[in-house]
Design an enzyme around this catalytic site. Structure first.
Site, PDB file in Angstrom:
ATOM      1  N   LYS A  81       8.412   3.243  -4.823  1.00 54.75           N
ATOM      2  CA  LYS A  81       7.183   2.454  -4.637  1.00 54.75           C
ATOM      3  C   LYS A  81       7.341   1.124  -5.335  1.00 54.75           C
ATOM      4  O   LYS A  81       8.071   1.013  -6.329  1.00 54.75           O
ATOM      5  CB  LYS A  81       6.000   3.207  -5.258  1.00 54.75           C
ATOM      6  CG  LYS A  81       4.654   2.791  -4.735  1.00 54.75           C
ATOM      7  CD  LYS A  81       4.309   3.513  -3.439  1.00 54.75           C
ATOM      8  CE  LYS A  81       3.019   3.016  -2.850  1.00 54.75           C
ATOM      9  NZ  LYS A  81       2.655   3.728  -1.620  1.00 54.75           N
ATOM     10  N   GLY A 178     -14.576   5.189   1.882  1.00 56.21           N
ATOM     11  CA  GLY A 178     -13.557   4.161   2.083  1.00 56.21           C
ATOM     12  C   GLY A 178     -13.215   4.081   3.558  1.00 56.21           C
ATOM     13  O   GLY A 178     -12.462   4.920   4.071  1.00 56.21           O
ATOM     14  N   VAL A 179     -13.813   3.117   4.248  1.00 61.38           N
ATOM     15  CA  VAL A 179     -13.505   2.977   5.679  1.00 61.38           C
ATOM     16  C   VAL A 179     -12.755   1.669   5.916  1.00 61.38           C
ATOM     17  O   VAL A 179     -13.207   0.781   6.623  1.00 61.38           O
ATOM     18  CB  VAL A 179     -14.761   3.130   6.578  1.00 61.38           C
ATOM     19  CG1 VAL A 179     -15.097   4.595   6.780  1.00 61.38           C
ATOM     20  CG2 VAL A 179     -15.966   2.377   6.012  1.00 61.38           C
ATOM     21  N   GLY A 180     -11.601   1.585   5.264  1.00 64.10           N
ATOM     22  CA  GLY A 180     -10.688   0.462   5.489  1.00 64.10           C
ATOM     23  C   GLY A 180      -9.810   0.814   6.680  1.00 64.10           C
ATOM     24  O   GLY A 180     -10.264   1.421   7.654  1.00 64.10           O
ATOM     25  N   VAL A 182      -7.362   3.043   7.123  1.00 63.67           N
ATOM     26  CA  VAL A 182      -7.192   4.463   7.456  1.00 63.67           C
ATOM     27  C   VAL A 182      -8.543   5.124   7.747  1.00 63.67           C
ATOM     28  O   VAL A 182      -8.709   5.824   8.751  1.00 63.67           O
ATOM     29  CB  VAL A 182      -6.475   5.214   6.304  1.00 63.67           C
ATOM     30  CG1 VAL A 182      -6.335   6.695   6.649  1.00 63.67           C
ATOM     31  CG2 VAL A 182      -5.107   4.617   6.035  1.00 63.67           C
TER      32      VAL A 182
END
Ligand code: NAD
Length: 351
Positions: A81, A178-180, A182
């Site tokens: 990462k 969290g509705v980004g 994904v």
């Protein structure tokens, strides 16, 4: 540099490097956790970490999760990462991205990287001009997020089958935090399969965007969403969602989301298990993103059909974890970790 081996998140990582280029504003880390199964893969995250220590802890935890994710997804790779400290909206520039790409290039393919929070497909295209070790190329794998949504959806189906005896989502309730990239696509998939959808986000633009795709989605306050009474609670924001305190308040039957590192420590899985709540290990649920981009490195190059088949197999992997969990009376996250360790420590990449 802070000494990574002094941190609790350190897990015998193969390599941790500090990147410090004051001229370009670039500061960050690259970590390779393990490469027994193959060269390391994992996205690069740009985030306004409060301290260098926070960034280092994150890169250590995220790279370790990538090793486990690769092992259970049957991918011939290890976990790595990259993290860059900065606000992507203010601090990201072509100069900074190119300087980062140069550092990735110096690793000569020991680490392949691509999108993550704060890094877009366009940024990947920019960095590809400096270094070939970026994946998620436009016209090939591209943006991994719809595939992370898809694997999370199949993981939900496996969990629903366990609870209700069949994997049909019709009439089930799903709350997504969290509705980004994904979470919004997941909301669409879940709604399309007949479920009732609740959504929540700190960014009103994200909920508005999702409402345009799923007009029936009900918007819920962020503070309320993780103890909402629903069939499935789906964390799709950032990590460290569950602590020893709030795990006791969860009312959902299943937790299944794409956010990485949802449990602050593995024993939180036991807390949920004792309450009869199924927690689907995050790195299994969200593995579709990795499966998609790492396919560019596979035999014959990128093949979307193979990607979708591998993503569908997430349902089977979870069924296998349920069997193991029943046998040893341990939560799924514990048996998943044990199975992944067994696979990568012995160099086997098949579940
Ligand atoms: P994103 O940045 O597009 O979306 C995250 C959303 O969460 C944003 O809309 C943000 O406003 C919201 N958010 C942040 N903090 C919140 C809070 N406290 N409460 C409510 N909402 C909050 O990121 P993404 O690409 O959709 O990724 C979401 C998660 O899934 C991350 O944890 C990421 O590491 C993980 N993941 C992403 C991928 C991928 O391919 N994008 C793959 C695997 C895992």
């Amino acid at each position: 540099m802070l000494n990574p081996s002094k941190l609790k998140a350190f897990d015998n990582h193969k390599l941790v490097i500090e990147i410090n280029e004051p001229d370009t504003g670039l500061y960050g880390y690259i970590a390779i956790h393990n490469n027994n199964l193959g060269e390391a893969v994992g996205g690069t995250r740009m985030y306004p970490y409060a301290t260098k220590r926070d960034a280092l802890v994150d890169v250590l935890r995220l790279s370790k999760a990538m090793t486990y994710k690769c092992a259970l997804a049957g991918m011939p790779h290890g976990g790595g990462k990259g993290v860059i400290i900065g606000d992507p909206k203010k601090d990201k520039s072509k100069v900074l991205l190119r300087a980062y790409a140069k550092k990735v290039d110096e690793l000569k393919g020991a680490f392949h990287t691509g999108e993550d929070v704060g890094i877009s497909e366009e940024d990947v295209q920019c960095m590809l001009t400096m270094c070939p070790y970026f994946i998620g190329k436009r016209g090939l794998a591209g943006d991994p997020s719809p595939y992370a949504s898809l694997s999370t959806f199949y993981a939900m189906k496996a969990a629903i089958k366990r609870v209700f005896g069949e994997s049909n989502m019709r009439g089930k309730s799903v709350a997504i935090k969290g509705v980004g990239k994904v979470g919004s696509e997941l909301a669409r998939l879940v709604y399309k399969s007949g479920a009732k959808v609740y959504i929540s986000d700190i960014d009103p633009q994200a909920t508005a965007f999702t409402k345009r795709m799923v007009p029936d989605a009900q918007v819920v306050e962020v503070e309320d969403i993780n103890n909402f009474k629903v069939d499935i609670y789906s964390p799709c924001a950032l990590g460290s969602e569950f602590t020893s305190k709030n795990c006791k308040r969860v009312k959902a039957k299943v937790i299944c989301g794409a956010a990485n590192n949802q449990l602050t420590k593995p024993s939180i899985g036991n807390c949920l298990y004792e309450k009869g709540i199924i927690y689907i290990p995050d790195y299994v649920a969200n593995s579709g993103g990795l499966i998609n981009v790492a396919d560019e490195l596979d035999a014959g190059g990128y093949n979307r059909k193979r990607v979708v088949e591998r993503i569908k197999a997430v349902e089977k992997t979870i069924e296998h974890l349920f069997e193991m969990s029943e046998e040893v009376k341990e939560p799924l996250n514990i048996v998943a970790d044990e199975l992944a360790r067994e696979l990568f420590e012995h160099g086997h990449n098949h579940v």
